[in-house]
Design a protein around this motif. Structure first.
Motif, PDB file in Angstrom:
ATOM      1  N   ASP A 257       0.802  -1.220   0.000  1.00 60.83           N
ATOM      2  CA  ASP A 257       0.000   0.000   0.000  1.00 60.83           C
ATOM      3  C   ASP A 257       0.837   1.273   0.000  1.00 60.83           C
ATOM      4  OD1 ASP A 257      -2.155  -1.720   0.137  1.00 60.83           O
ATOM      5  OD2 ASP A 257      -2.375  -1.535   2.303  1.00 60.83           O
ATOM      6  N   THR A 258       2.104   1.175  -0.356  1.00 60.50           N
ATOM      7  CA  THR A 258       3.000   2.338  -0.341  1.00 60.50           C
ATOM      8  C   THR A 258       2.437   3.501  -1.154  1.00 60.50           C
ATOM      9  OG1 THR A 258       4.966   0.955  -0.058  1.00 60.50           O
ATOM     10  CG2 THR A 258       5.308   3.165  -0.956  1.00 60.50           C
ATOM     11  N   TYR A 259       1.942   3.221  -2.343  1.00 63.74           N
ATOM     12  CA  TYR A 259       1.475   4.287  -3.241  1.00 63.74           C
ATOM     13  C   TYR A 259       0.319   5.069  -2.631  1.00 63.74           C
ATOM     14  CZ  TYR A 259      -0.578   6.592  -7.305  1.00 63.74           C
ATOM     15  OH  TYR A 259      -1.101   7.528  -8.167  1.00 63.74           O
ATOM     16  N   GLU A 260      -0.572   4.395  -1.910  1.00 58.59           N
ATOM     17  CA  GLU A 260      -1.721   5.084  -1.315  1.00 58.59           C
ATOM     18  C   GLU A 260      -1.267   6.167  -0.340  1.00 58.59           C
ATOM     19  OE1 GLU A 260      -4.428   2.324   0.435  1.00 58.59           O
ATOM     20  OE2 GLU A 260      -4.522   1.049  -1.351  1.00 58.59           O
ATOM     21  N   ARG A 261      -0.160   5.908   0.358  1.00 58.59           N
ATOM     22  CA  ARG A 261       0.348   6.919   1.297  1.00 58.59           C
ATOM     23  C   ARG A 261       1.161   7.999   0.586  1.00 58.59           C
ATOM     24  NH1 ARG A 261       1.305   2.073   3.657  1.00 58.59           N
ATOM     25  NH2 ARG A 261       3.496   2.160   3.045  1.00 58.59           N
ATOM     26  N   GLU A 262       1.882   7.612  -0.473  1.00 58.65           N
ATOM     27  CA  GLU A 262       2.737   8.568  -1.182  1.00 58.65           C
ATOM     28  C   GLU A 262       1.955   9.512  -2.092  1.00 58.65           C
ATOM     29  OE1 GLU A 262       7.054   6.476  -2.003  1.00 58.65           O
ATOM     30  OE2 GLU A 262       5.421   6.149  -3.436  1.00 58.65           O
TER      31      GLU A 262
ATOM     32  N   ASN B 243       5.393   1.324 -10.063  1.00 58.95           N
ATOM     33  CA  ASN B 243       5.913   0.552  -8.922  1.00 58.95           C
ATOM     34  C   ASN B 243       4.780  -0.058  -8.103  1.00 58.95           C
ATOM     35  OD1 ASN B 243       8.615   1.078  -9.530  1.00 58.95           O
ATOM     36  ND2 ASN B 243       8.634   2.973  -8.317  1.00 58.95           N
ATOM     37  N   ASP B 244       3.686   0.674  -8.014  1.00 64.02           N
ATOM     38  CA  ASP B 244       2.518   0.173  -7.274  1.00 64.02           C
ATOM     39  C   ASP B 244       1.982  -1.109  -7.921  1.00 64.02           C
ATOM     40  OD1 ASP B 244       0.281   0.388  -5.368  1.00 64.02           O
ATOM     41  OD2 ASP B 244      -0.911   0.878  -7.134  1.00 64.02           O
ATOM     42  N   ALA B 245       1.915  -1.119  -9.227  1.00 61.94           N
ATOM     43  CA  ALA B 245       1.426  -2.308  -9.938  1.00 61.94           C
ATOM     44  C   ALA B 245       2.356  -3.498  -9.710  1.00 61.94           C
ATOM     45  CB  ALA B 245       1.308  -2.005 -11.432  1.00 61.94           C
ATOM     46  N   LYS B 246       3.655  -3.259  -9.692  1.00 65.40           N
ATOM     47  CA  LYS B 246       4.629  -4.338  -9.458  1.00 65.40           C
ATOM     48  C   LYS B 246       4.499  -4.898  -8.044  1.00 65.40           C
ATOM     49  CE  LYS B 246       8.026  -2.395 -12.682  1.00 65.40           C
ATOM     50  NZ  LYS B 246       9.359  -1.740 -12.802  1.00 65.40           N
ATOM     51  N   ARG B 247       4.329  -4.007  -7.082  1.00 64.53           N
ATOM     52  CA  ARG B 247       4.200  -4.462  -5.683  1.00 64.53           C
ATOM     53  C   ARG B 247       2.946  -5.309  -5.505  1.00 64.53           C
ATOM     54  NH1 ARG B 247       6.726   0.712  -4.410  1.00 64.53           N
ATOM     55  NH2 ARG B 247       4.713   1.753  -4.558  1.00 64.53           N
ATOM     56  N   LYS B 248       1.850  -4.875  -6.081  1.00 61.48           N
ATOM     57  CA  LYS B 248       0.605  -5.629  -5.936  1.00 61.48           C
ATOM     58  C   LYS B 248       0.682  -6.982  -6.645  1.00 61.48           C
ATOM     59  CE  LYS B 248      -2.399  -1.674  -5.104  1.00 61.48           C
ATOM     60  NZ  LYS B 248      -3.461  -0.780  -5.618  1.00 61.48           N
ATOM     61  N   ALA B 249       1.470  -7.055  -7.713  1.00 62.52           N
ATOM     62  CA  ALA B 249       1.574  -8.306  -8.467  1.00 62.52           C
ATOM     63  C   ALA B 249       2.275  -9.402  -7.673  1.00 62.52           C
ATOM     64  CB  ALA B 249       2.328  -8.055  -9.777  1.00 62.52           C
ATOM     65  N   VAL B 250       3.174  -9.018  -6.772  1.00 60.06           N
ATOM     66  CA  VAL B 250       3.949 -10.028  -6.032  1.00 60.06           C
ATOM     67  C   VAL B 250       3.456 -10.207  -4.593  1.00 60.06           C
ATOM     68  CG1 VAL B 250       6.025  -9.696  -7.420  1.00 60.06           C
ATOM     69  CG2 VAL B 250       5.686  -8.306  -5.343  1.00 60.06           C
ATOM     70  N   PHE B 251       2.497  -9.398  -4.187  1.00 62.66           N
ATOM     71  CA  PHE B 251       2.066  -9.429  -2.786  1.00 62.66           C
ATOM     72  C   PHE B 251       1.579 -10.799  -2.347  1.00 62.66           C
ATOM     73  CE2 PHE B 251      -1.574  -9.076   0.164  1.00 62.66           C
ATOM     74  CZ  PHE B 251      -0.889  -8.653   1.293  1.00 62.66           C
ATOM     75  N   GLU B 252       0.741 -11.449  -3.146  1.00 60.59           N
ATOM     76  CA  GLU B 252       0.176 -12.742  -2.753  1.00 60.59           C
ATOM     77  C   GLU B 252       1.263 -13.794  -2.587  1.00 60.59           C
ATOM     78  OE1 GLU B 252      -2.787 -13.319  -1.746  1.00 60.59           O
ATOM     79  OE2 GLU B 252      -3.543 -11.319  -2.231  1.00 60.59           O
ATOM     80  N   ASP B 253       2.305 -13.725  -3.413  1.00 55.63           N
ATOM     81  CA  ASP B 253       3.418 -14.660  -3.266  1.00 55.63           C
ATOM     82  C   ASP B 253       4.129 -14.448  -1.936  1.00 55.63           C
ATOM     83  OD1 ASP B 253       2.880 -15.801  -5.662  1.00 55.63           O
ATOM     84  OD2 ASP B 253       4.579 -14.957  -6.735  1.00 55.63           O
TER      85      ASP B 253
END
Length: 289
Positions: free
Chosen positions: A59-64, A79-89
């Motif tokens: 959730d970094t982007y929501e705060r930034e 970067n937000d899209a990349k972070r969300k793509a790997v979160f479940e892993d």
């Protein structure tokens, strides 16, 4: 005749009792309770903190976003899209290790268990991702540990040896803990960049806001700055505690692997008890403000 019978009973009874007691002390006889192993595994499973920090990373982007310029916002959204793509892993790794520790705790206890419904918690596999830090060895370890857990849980075999599970699982456990430590450092670094981005705006703008008409705005900005600085200070501490906790789990499991067959000895029990106590202290720190 009675006298001879009494003598024979006196000789046989201690042997019978010895055999019974000896059977109770083995890992293949009846249910065996290894209290310190169970407490260490429980403390490891309940350590906490990691999932919260993973969500914070996601959730970094929501705060930034409110603080970003249009140019910086474009890169931040990527970067937000990349972070969300790997979160479940990232979360799947933690869930698997938690389930491993829960299973180990139950194996070390003297009660029967049924974790068959938890098999669904195991993921379908991870994806290697250079940017996230997940490597092929982490993927292989995840697959190996999920297979071990599926085999143990599905068997419903209460007396499966704790030693067997630790021996079979240690290499994969250590590799996945290494992944979690690396990911926590990634979260920490991402948080540092976020902190510099947000607090840096105030550091630059406040000194130049000297007009009387800006006084109220500056005051509010300073209050907001102090609140955000306090938030980051607390979060920094959580990263430090999470790293300490994961390291303790890795060391404790390594000690069990190095001392298979001696888990009931006083020295090993004391060592595991200390690791369990340290993990509970770290957990208290993670759950506090």
């Amino acid at each position: 005749m009675l006298r001879h019978l009494s003598i024979r009973l006196l000789v046989i009874l201690p042997l019978v009792c010895g055999l019974l007691l000896g059977g109770c002390g083995t890992t293949t006889g009846g249910p065996v309770s290894l209290q310190e192993v169970r407490e260490f595994a429980d403390a490891s499973a309940r350590l906490g903190g990691y999932a919260e920090l993973a969500r914070r990373y996601r959730d970094t982007y929501e705060r930034e976003q409110p603080y970003l310029s249009p140019a910086a916002d474009k890169l931040a959204r990527e970067n937000d899209a990349k972070r969300k793509a790997v979160f479940e892993d990232f979360v799947a790794i933690q869930k698997t290790l938690v389930l491993y520790m829960q299973t180990l705790s139950l194996l070390a206890g003297d009660a029967r268990y049924d974790l068959s419904d938890r098999i669904d918690d195991l993921g379908n596999g991870l994806k290697a991702n250079a940017e996230s830090g997940l490597q092929q060895r982490h993927i292989t370890a995840y697959t190996g540990l999920t297979r071990l857990l599926t085999r143990v849980i599905a068997s419903g075999y209460q007396n499966r040896s704790v030693e067997t599970m630790v021996r079979d699982g240690d290499a994969d456990v250590q590799t996945l803990l290494d992944a979690m430590i690396s990911l926590t450092r990634l979260y920490y670094k991402t948080n540092e960049n976020e902190k510099k981005t947000i607090l840096g705006i105030f550091d630059v703008e406040i000194p130049f806001s000297t007009r009387n008409s800006d006084r109220m705005l500056v005051t509010l900005a300073k209050v907001h700055y102090l609140n955000k600085a306090t938030e980051y200070k607390l979060v920094d501490r959580r990263y430090e505690l999470a790293l300490q906790g994961l390291t303790k789990v890795a060391l404790g499991h390594q000690k069990m692997r190095e001392n298979l067959g001696k888990l009931s000895e006083a020295e090993i029990r004391r060592l595991l008890a200390n690791y369990g106590r340290d993990l509970r202290t770290i957990r208290d720190g993670l759950s506090g403000d």
